[in-house]
Scaffold this active site. Structure first.
Site, PDB file in Angstrom:
ATOM      1  N   HIS A   1       4.191   1.615  -8.110  1.00  0.00           N
ATOM      2  CA  HIS A   1       3.201   0.536  -8.011  1.00  0.00           C
ATOM      3  C   HIS A   1       2.277   0.556  -9.230  1.00  0.00           C
ATOM      4  CE1 HIS A   1       3.926   1.365  -3.546  1.00  0.00           C
ATOM      5  NE2 HIS A   1       4.224   0.085  -3.647  1.00  0.00           N
TER       6      HIS A   1
ATOM      7  N   GLY B   1       0.807  -1.219   0.000  1.00  0.00           N
ATOM      8  CA  GLY B   1       0.000   0.000   0.000  1.00  0.00           C
ATOM      9  C   GLY B   1       0.835   1.261   0.000  1.00  0.00           C
TER      10      GLY B   1
ATOM     11  N   SER C   1       7.309   4.106  -0.779  1.00  0.00           N
ATOM     12  CA  SER C   1       6.283   4.507   0.195  1.00  0.00           C
ATOM     13  C   SER C   1       6.933   5.209   1.381  1.00  0.00           C
ATOM     14  CB  SER C   1       5.519   3.277   0.685  1.00  0.00           C
ATOM     15  OG  SER C   1       5.000   2.570  -0.417  1.00  0.00           O
TER      16      SER C   1
HETATM   17  P1  AMP Z   1       6.026  -2.347  -1.615  1.00  0.00           P
HETATM   18  O1  AMP Z   1       4.643  -1.810  -1.501  1.00  0.00           O
HETATM   19  O2  AMP Z   1       7.095  -1.379  -1.247  1.00  0.00           O
HETATM   20  O3  AMP Z   1       6.175  -3.704  -0.987  1.00  0.00           O
HETATM   21  O4  AMP Z   1       6.252  -2.594  -3.175  1.00  0.00           O
HETATM   22  C1  AMP Z   1       5.363  -3.379  -3.925  1.00  0.00           C
HETATM   23  C2  AMP Z   1       5.976  -3.623  -5.275  1.00  0.00           C
HETATM   24  O5  AMP Z   1       6.201  -2.383  -5.930  1.00  0.00           O
HETATM   25  C3  AMP Z   1       7.350  -4.339  -5.182  1.00  0.00           C
HETATM   26  O6  AMP Z   1       7.440  -5.291  -6.205  1.00  0.00           O
HETATM   27  C4  AMP Z   1       8.306  -3.194  -5.394  1.00  0.00           C
HETATM   28  O7  AMP Z   1       9.539  -3.603  -5.948  1.00  0.00           O
HETATM   29  C5  AMP Z   1       7.533  -2.326  -6.380  1.00  0.00           C
HETATM   30  N1  AMP Z   1       8.037  -0.957  -6.355  1.00  0.00           N
HETATM   31  C6  AMP Z   1       8.256  -0.198  -5.252  1.00  0.00           C
HETATM   32  N2  AMP Z   1       8.793   0.988  -5.608  1.00  0.00           N
HETATM   33  C7  AMP Z   1       8.915   0.969  -6.958  1.00  0.00           C
HETATM   34  C8  AMP Z   1       9.416   1.899  -7.913  1.00  0.00           C
HETATM   35  N3  AMP Z   1       9.909   3.078  -7.555  1.00  0.00           N
HETATM   36  N4  AMP Z   1       9.393   1.549  -9.219  1.00  0.00           N
HETATM   37  C9  AMP Z   1       8.899   0.339  -9.600  1.00  0.00           C
HETATM   38  N5  AMP Z   1       8.426  -0.583  -8.739  1.00  0.00           N
HETATM   39  C10 AMP Z   1       8.431  -0.273  -7.442  1.00  0.00           C
END
Ligand code: AMP
Length: 289
Positions: free
Chosen positions: A45, A39, A194
């Site tokens: 995302h 989230g 996030s």
């Molecule tokens: P998280 O909510 O931080 O667990 O991230 C969920 C997914 O989004 C994971 O696969 C992350 O690698 C991806 N993600 C987070 N930040 C980025 C970003 N800046 N660019 C691309 N994907 C991202």
């Protein structure tokens, strides 16, 4: 589906309700794309949602702040949870289904996690956040079992996490295709995260230096020995106001072992972790090819 008054989004809080909803789609041969998140959604995302939309008939996004992957209780406590904003963003980008379970729903049976990813879970993020990848493996396996996606999308932003998930899928023979999507960055190069909401305006601006240092390392890859590139990068990271660099290493993309000669390595990637003030940031860049 109150209390989330969004017209086209189907929001589920239990595995059984999600499973019931998805079963007919799966039966009729529709492809299910899956984007697991914690989230506090941002453009990074959303890029995963868009990639999933292109290649699947139905896109499921999960929002679950997974306690077992946090080694720092304070980090877990202050993790942002703007649920209404997230749901509005997902609806705007035509996500079809959101799975938003409570902790009790996912961990009701309290089964211990015993799988070991080997060295991969003990280096870099695994070393600085002990137990982190065990928690990631545990939740992603459960989410894959709940959603049963054909294809799951992750960000290259969490480079080591993607390798762990590839190993999870291979170790447990899970029939899911995996894609790593490019890192989405702010205008100053800062990788979207996030946790960036915890940065002050000044810290956020200074954090753009991380991208500059990664880019400079890529330019210099064949000009200096790897050890010197790593040392220079660590020194430059330390010059960012309020920064405490944890690591900057040039590694291969298979088991993250050290690269000694970039000429003979198929792929080289620089991994970096640095604290700016109280916020811990990670980033990476493929230096070759
Ligand atoms: P998280 O909510 O931080 O667990 O991230 C969920 C997914 O989004 C994971 O696969 C992350 O690698 C991806 N993600 C987070 N930040 C980025 C970003 N800046 N660019 C691309 N994907 C991202």
């Amino acid at each position: 589906m109150p209390p989330y008054p969004f017209s086209k989004l189907n929001v589920f809080k239990t595995k059984s309700a999600l499973g019931e909803y998805l079963a007919p789609f799966r039966k009729s041969g529709k492809r299910i794309g899956f984007v697991p998140t914690m989230g506090a959604l941002h453009a990074g995302h959303i890029s995963l949602i868009q990639a999933a939309k292109k290649e699947n008939d139905l896109v499921v996004c999960s929002i679950f702040v997974n306690p077992t992957q946090f080694n720092d209780p304070e980090d877990l406590k202050k993790y942002p949870r703007p649920v209404e904003k997230d749901l509005a963003l997902l609806e705007e980008h035509h996500c079809d289904v959101v799975f938003m379970p409570e902790v009790e729903e996912m961990y009701a049976d309290n089964a211990p996690w015993t799988h070991d990813f080997g060295l991969l879970e003990r280096v870099f993020e695994g070393k600085f956040r002990a137990g982190h990848f065990r928690g990631v493996g545990q939740i992603v396996k459960m989410l894959f079992e709940s959603v049963e996606p054909h294809h799951a999308y992750f960000g290259q932003k969490d480079f080591q996490q993607f390798l762990v998930i590839k190993k999870l899928v291979s170790d447990f023979h899970m029939p899911v295709e995996l894609t790593a999507c490019p890192i989405v960055r702010e205008a100053n190069g800062l990788a979207m995260s996030s946790r960036n909401v915890h940065l002050s305006l000044e810290e956020r601006s200074n954090a753009g230096q991380i991208f500059r240092i990664l880019s400079q390392t890529r330019e210099n890859l064949y000009l200096f020995p790897v050890a010197e590139l790593e040392k220079t990068a660590m020194e430059q990271l330390a010059l960012i106001p309020g920064a405490s660099p944890e690591y900057f290493n040039i590694v291969n993309n298979t088991d993250l072992s050290a690269v000694t000669n970039p000429e003979t390595e198929a792929v080289c990637v620089a991994l970096v972790a640095v604290r700016i003030g109280k916020t811990r940031l990670i980033d990476n860049m493929i230096l070759k090819p």
